[in-house]
Design an enzyme around this catalytic site. Structure first.
Site, short mmCIF file in Angstrom:
data_model
loop_
_atom_site.label_atom_id
_atom_site.label_comp_id
_atom_site.label_asym_id
_atom_site.label_seq_id
_atom_site.Cartn_x
_atom_site.Cartn_y
_atom_site.Cartn_z
N SER A 142 0.87 -1.17 0.00
CA SER A 142 0.00 0.00 0.00
C SER A 142 0.91 1.23 0.00
O SER A 142 1.69 1.42 0.93
CB SER A 142 -0.86 -0.03 1.27
OG SER A 142 -1.61 1.15 1.39
N GLU A 220 -11.06 0.55 -3.40
CA GLU A 220 -11.36 0.25 -2.00
C GLU A 220 -12.01 1.46 -1.34
O GLU A 220 -11.51 2.58 -1.46
CB GLU A 220 -10.03 -0.12 -1.31
CG GLU A 220 -10.17 -0.58 0.13
CD GLU A 220 -8.79 -0.91 0.74
OE1 GLU A 220 -7.79 -1.02 -0.02
OE2 GLU A 220 -8.71 -1.05 1.97
N GLY A 297 -4.11 -4.11 6.06
CA GLY A 297 -3.02 -3.79 7.00
C GLY A 297 -3.30 -2.48 7.68
O GLY A 297 -4.06 -1.64 7.17
O1 OSB Z 1 -7.18 1.81 4.53
O2 OSB Z 1 -6.08 0.05 4.31
C1 OSB Z 1 -6.21 1.16 4.83
C2 OSB Z 1 -3.14 2.04 6.95
C3 OSB Z 1 -3.74 2.64 8.03
C4 OSB Z 1 -5.10 2.80 8.03
C5 OSB Z 1 -5.87 2.33 6.97
C6 OSB Z 1 -5.28 1.70 5.90
C7 OSB Z 1 -3.89 1.59 5.87
C8 OSB Z 1 -3.15 1.02 4.76
C9 OSB Z 1 -1.76 0.51 5.04
O3 OSB Z 1 -3.54 1.00 3.61
C10 OSB Z 1 -1.63 -0.94 4.89
C11 OSB Z 1 -0.32 -1.42 5.46
O4 OSB Z 1 0.65 -1.41 4.71
O5 OSB Z 1 -0.27 -1.80 6.65
MG MG Z 2 -8.33 0.63 3.18
#
Ligand code: OSB
Ligand code: MG
Length: 382
Positions: A142, A220, A297
């Site tokens: 991400s 998403e 995550g």
């Molecule tokens: O929306 O998936 C999400 C991190 C913090 C809060 C929300 C999200 C995220 C990420 C990071 O997209 C995912 C990761 O690399 O842990």
């Molecule tokens: Mg998300």
């Protein structure tokens, strides 16, 4: 189910408020972070320790919970509901907390620590207790909002070279179509998805339909954090499959969202739904309805990340998850060895008992801002 007859009575709960700097800043539609505040939980019972991590953040922007609300709920309301009780299965934990409404991240931290404790008491890796079927999980990354498209291209280049199986980029109004256009122009038909973290409204449907030309795996959570019905309408107007994250905080909402056609894919984060047992129910519900799932995550340390890897070994996790190498987030991580991704973009599921990682106590101590240890045997049960 549980293999060997093991009953667990929890003697002690230790809670820590912790903070670690992030290796690089992480920006979503709700803001930029340079560090991560989180809670760690250690449950002690039957001669074993079980660890969990509360994924609530310092601020209530991704969800209404924060590290401080989770601290309050765990110490005042959840711990008394565990004290003095003997559990025959970790699936009994979430129902035992039922009288507390919501606060799934607080509940999940305790519940997941209990799964680790049960798995250790049985000498089994957590994945085996959960019903996992894979030895390795597929890993994606991400990538947050950057200062420039050039910087985004550099990050993608690096993650592609590291082997990650899919790229997710964060989007928001003003950082969306042009970013996706650049990625397709520079990197061709790589597995690509976007995450809006609830930054749009149904009035943006026409704008979001422009994403349809880029053959994205999914978008998403485009709309509000607790919305289902506007997503139904949006999914009718765009071809890109919608994946829900924030909106899915119970199995019941997932059932409704699937029935209504609000999404074609679901992201599972155990913190969001109240732990492993609820995640298993969500996983099975999605499997029954032909809805693929992937593991989300929350910038976890190695402790939460290890839990995620075990859960992601279940069969319906058919898409690469947001479970990446420790070194993208924390250097050093709280565990040793750190979690790493192989050149083929997979991560091995630990095989030692419980979450199967070594926690470096000294690093945990240095990250700790506040600590409480509660003796469950002297506590008045709720
Ligand atoms: O929306 O998936 C999400 C991190 C913090 C809060 C929300 C999200 C995220 C990420 C990071 O997209 C995912 C990761 O690399 O842990
Ligand atoms: Mg998300």
């Amino acid at each position: 189910m549980v293999f060997r007859e093991v009953k667990v009575r929890i003697d002690r709960l230790e809670l820590r408020l912790c903070r670690l700097p992030l290796v690089s800043f992480f920006e979503t539609s709700f803001g930029r972070s340079y560090d991560r505040t989180f809670l760690l939980i250690k449950l002690t019972g039957e001669g074993h320790d079980g660890w969990g991590e509360a994924v609530a953040e310092a601020n209530p922007y991704y969800s209404s919970e924060t590290t401080e609300t989770a601290w309050h709920i765990i110490t005042e309301f959840l711990t008394p509901r565990l004290a003095g009780r003997t559990f025959a299965d970790p699936r009994e934990i979430f129902p035992a907390l039922r009288s507390v409404r919501g606060h799934n991240m607080a509940k999940a931290a305790v519940e997941m620590a209990a799964w680790d404790l049960f798995a250790k008491a049985q000498g089994q890796p957590l994945s085996r207790l959960l019903g996992g079927t894979r030895e390795r999980i597929a890993s994606g990354v991400s990538i947050g909002i950057q200062d420039s498209l050039e910087q985004l291209a550099e990050k993608i280049e690096r993650e592609r070279a590291a082997g990650y199986q899919r790229i997710k980029i964060k989007i928001k109004p003003g950082w969306d179509i042009a970013a996706v256009d650049m990625v397709r122009a520079r990197f061709g038909k790589i597995p690509l998805m976007v995450d809006a973290n609830a930054a749009y409204t149904l009035a943006d449907a026409g704008h979001l339909a422009q994403l349809d030309q880029y053959d994205l795996m999914m978008i998403e959570q485009p709309l509000d954090y607790d919305d289902v019905s506007d997503h139904v309408e949006l999914q009718r107007r765009i071809k890109t499959p919608i994946c829900l994250d924030e909106s899915i905080h119970t199995v019941r909402i997932a059932r409704d969202a699937i029935a209504m056609g609000a999404c074609r894919i679901i992201n599972i984060k155990p913190g969001r739904v109240g732990g492993h047992a609820e995640s298993l129910r969500l996983h099975d519900l999605c499997a029954q309805h032909g809805i693929p799932v992937w593991h989300g995550g929350m910038l976890e340390t190695g402790i939460g990340r290890a839990h995620n890897i075990h859960l992601a070994s279940l069969p319906n996790f058919t898409l690469p998850g947001d479970i990446a190498a420790s070194k993208r987030y924390y250097q050093p991580d709280l565990i040793e060895p750190a979690i790493d991704v192989a050149a083929d973009g997979t991560i091995p599921v630990p095989t030692a008992p419980g979450i199967g990682v070594n926690i470096v106590q000294d690093r945990v101590d240095r990250a700790t801002l506040r600590h409480v240890s509660i003796d469950c045997n002297t506590l008045t049960p709720a």
